[in-house]
Design an enzyme around this catalytic site. Structure first.
Site, PDB file in Angstrom:
ATOM      1  N   LYS A  93      -4.113  -3.076  -6.684  1.00  0.00           N
ATOM      2  CA  LYS A  93      -3.285  -4.010  -5.915  1.00  0.00           C
ATOM      3  C   LYS A  93      -2.378  -3.199  -5.017  1.00  0.00           C
ATOM      4  CE  LYS A  93      -1.736  -8.126  -5.034  1.00  0.00           C
ATOM      5  NZ  LYS A  93      -2.141  -7.881  -3.624  1.00  0.00           N
ATOM      6  N   GLN A 114       2.462   3.022  -5.594  1.00  0.00           N
ATOM      7  CA  GLN A 114       2.145   1.645  -5.982  1.00  0.00           C
ATOM      8  C   GLN A 114       1.810   1.540  -7.479  1.00  0.00           C
ATOM      9  OE1 GLN A 114       1.756  -0.599  -2.975  1.00  0.00           O
ATOM     10  NE2 GLN A 114       2.268  -2.136  -4.488  1.00  0.00           N
ATOM     11  N   LYS A 129      -4.018   1.169  -2.173  1.00  0.00           N
ATOM     12  CA  LYS A 129      -3.447   0.967  -0.835  1.00  0.00           C
ATOM     13  C   LYS A 129      -4.543   1.193   0.197  1.00  0.00           C
ATOM     14  CE  LYS A 129       0.522   0.129   1.225  1.00  0.00           C
ATOM     15  NZ  LYS A 129       1.660  -0.685   0.817  1.00  0.00           N
ATOM     16  N   GLY A 168      -0.478  -7.482   2.694  1.00  0.00           N
ATOM     17  CA  GLY A 168      -0.019  -6.919   3.959  1.00  0.00           C
ATOM     18  C   GLY A 168       0.865  -5.699   3.772  1.00  0.00           C
ATOM     19  N   ASP A 169       1.172  -5.064   4.867  1.00  0.00           N
ATOM     20  CA  ASP A 169       2.134  -3.944   4.920  1.00  0.00           C
ATOM     21  C   ASP A 169       2.487  -3.797   6.403  1.00  0.00           C
ATOM     22  OD1 ASP A 169       3.255  -1.555   3.146  1.00  0.00           O
ATOM     23  OD2 ASP A 169       2.583  -0.605   4.977  1.00  0.00           O
ATOM     24  N   ASN A 244       8.897  -7.654   8.505  1.00  0.00           N
ATOM     25  CA  ASN A 244       8.931  -8.593   7.385  1.00  0.00           C
ATOM     26  C   ASN A 244      10.021  -8.260   6.367  1.00  0.00           C
ATOM     27  OD1 ASN A 244       7.726  -8.862   4.349  1.00  0.00           O
ATOM     28  ND2 ASN A 244       7.413 -10.724   5.539  1.00  0.00           N
TER      29      ASN A 244
END
Ligand code: NAP
Length: 449
Positions: A93, A114, A129, A168-169, A244
């Site tokens: 993830k 992560q 990622k 997203g990133d 974001n």
């Protein structure tokens, strides 16, 4: 950076040798190994069966060609990446980044971080990622769609709700996730909502996912301040970035009574003495997709755009780096400390350089590392997966309550772990050790795989 424990130095040496030239990945591994010396001293079994060496080696690394056609009919080529780092706790993830700076080393640093971040959330998710060196800036909507479709045409072979679930990133928001989900659905002929998170509400997204990283960061900061009997109310806050994470961090700081004086993009920063006008910022960035300098043009008198300037020159009580890696250097840390900063909370991944982190610790500045403080985004992605699996859709309030509860849990776990390892207030150590311990325990149970 301080010294690594002598038992772990050979592990770092091997990571440096095997991943030559990947500076950001080296930096991320160094930071975690620096914290693990104390763990290995207390639990020597964690060093058995090359467990730490295995954590530093991705389970799988995928690199692929992404050919697509631009508006002028020219064929463009980009490079796509997905690093499936560790699946001891659940499916891989982690987000997808579209930015010209993307390379394997950057995706590996993000994937490595992560693993521990996802472990800290307490949710059943592994670490991964992905991304591409595609530059979305200035591209038409049609070009963005064709690129996303081309990217997913290859990536879809490696995904699945029980295998790998991207989100997203940088450069990847709701629009890009929509195009990628559409292509996944078309190619697989499956409405597999749980294969991507950050989806739009009408096709399986979760309420509060868009807000989650920024909101979660501010919940974490509020918890840290509370340990000192303080709060955000009345504090002067500076937030780097205007994407974001930054936008929803600004939103939550204002809800808690703080005043956000400045935000930035890669060209400069906006200083608005009246406090950043969130509606205008969202209009400029989310609706018009324009540059931050347009905020000043539309706002008038109280706002100034400082082109090429460093946002960390703005005096503040709380600094929230929410743009990108290594954006806050030792020099910036010195300026912030001179100007009386009390707390630095990382919304971005690894935004502070190691010398900046050392300076904050040495000068009694409270410091929240990204892998703990920005975990609210991925935690809410896991809540989205939960809603998809149960064919359910929760209210905003219920989802945000869960987010706040998870952030409190992460904060308390990091603080208690730092205490246990005789480093009270050191959230870097607390986050690295608490995240590692959960992954290590699962890896020990699963045998040498
Ligand atoms: P985003 O919406 O694409 O916004 C990125 C912002 O950072 C933009 O304002 C961008 O400015 C700025 N920026 C990017 N590269 C920069 C550079 N080299 N120098 C200065 N500014 C730069 O991305 P985001 O989702 O907010 O992500 C921001 C950070 O949070 C990243 O580190 C990401 O990994 C991390 N993060 C995101 C999430 C999530 O849920 N989205 C979760 C956890 C962590 P320009 O427009 O000028 O490029």
């Amino acid at each position: 950076m301080s010294k690594i424990d002598e038992k772990l130095q050979p592990v770092l040496d091997e990571v440096l040798r095997r991943n030559a030239g990947e500076a950001e990945f080296h930096q991320a591994v160094h930071e975690v190994l620096e914290s693990l010396g104390r763990v290995v001293a207390k639990h020597p079994d964690y060093a058995n069966h090359a467990l730490i060496e295995r954590i530093c080696e991705p389970e799988r690394q995928i690199i692929f060609r992404v050919p697509w056609v631009d508006d002028a009919g020219q064929v463009q080529i980009n490079r796509g990446f997905r690093v499936q780092f560790n699946s001891a706790l659940g499916p891989y993830k982690g987000g997808i980044r579209f930015h010209p700076s993307v390379n394997l080393g950057i995706i590996k640093f993000l994937g490595f971080e992560q693993i521990f971040k996802n472990a800290l959330t307490g949710m059943p998710i592994g670490g991964g990622k992905g991304g591409s060196d595609f530059n979305p800036r200035g591209r038409s909507d049609g070009e963005i769609m064709r690129f996303c479709q081309a990217f997913m045409t290859e990536l879809q072979r490696h995904l699945g709700e029980y295998t790998d679930v991207p989100a997203g990133d940088i450069g990847v928001g709701g629009r890009e996730i929509g195009y990628m989900f559409g292509q996944y659905k078309r190619l697989t002929n499956r409405y597999e909502a749980g294969v991507l998170t950050g989806k739009g509400l009408v096709y399986g997204g979760s309420r509060a996912r868009t807000e989650a990283t920024g909101f979660g960061l501010v919940y974490f900061v509020q918890q840290m301040l509370a340990t000192k009997g303080a709060a955000l109310d009345g504090k002067r806050v500076v937030v780097s970035g205007s994407g974001n994470v930054a936008i929803y961090a600004i939103d939550k700081v204002r809800q808690f009574g703080g005043k956000v004086l400045a935000c930035s993009d890669s060209n400069g920063y906006v200083l608005d003495e009246a406090g950043i006008d969130l509606d205008l910022l969202r209009e400029v960035k989310e609706i018009r997709r324009e540059r931050l300098s347009d905020y000043v043009r539309m706002k008038g008198a109280t706002a100034h755009y400082i082109e090429g300037g460093s946002i960390w020159d703005v005096p503040c009580d709380v600094a929230l780096p929410c743009a990108t890696q290594n954006e806050l250097t030792g020099k910036d840390a010195t300026t912030l400390i001179k100007n009386g900063v009390q707390l630095v909370g990382e919304g971005a991944n690894m935004p502070s350089t190691p010398d900046a982190v050392d300076l904050f610790h040495q000068n009694g500045v409270m410091f929240a590392p990204g892998k703990a403080a920005n975990a609210g985004g991925v935690a809410t992605s896991a809540l989205e997966m939960q809603q998809n699996a149960s064919r359910d859709s929760w209210t905003f309030e219920k989802t945000e309550d869960r987010l706040a509860q998870i952030m409190r849990g992460i904060h308390d776990n990091c603080a208690a772990t730092a205490d246990e390892y005789s480093a009270p207030g050191n959230y870097v150590l607390g986050a690295n050790i608490a995240g590692f311990a959960r992954v290590a325990e699962a890896m020990q149970s699963l045998g040498v795989i």
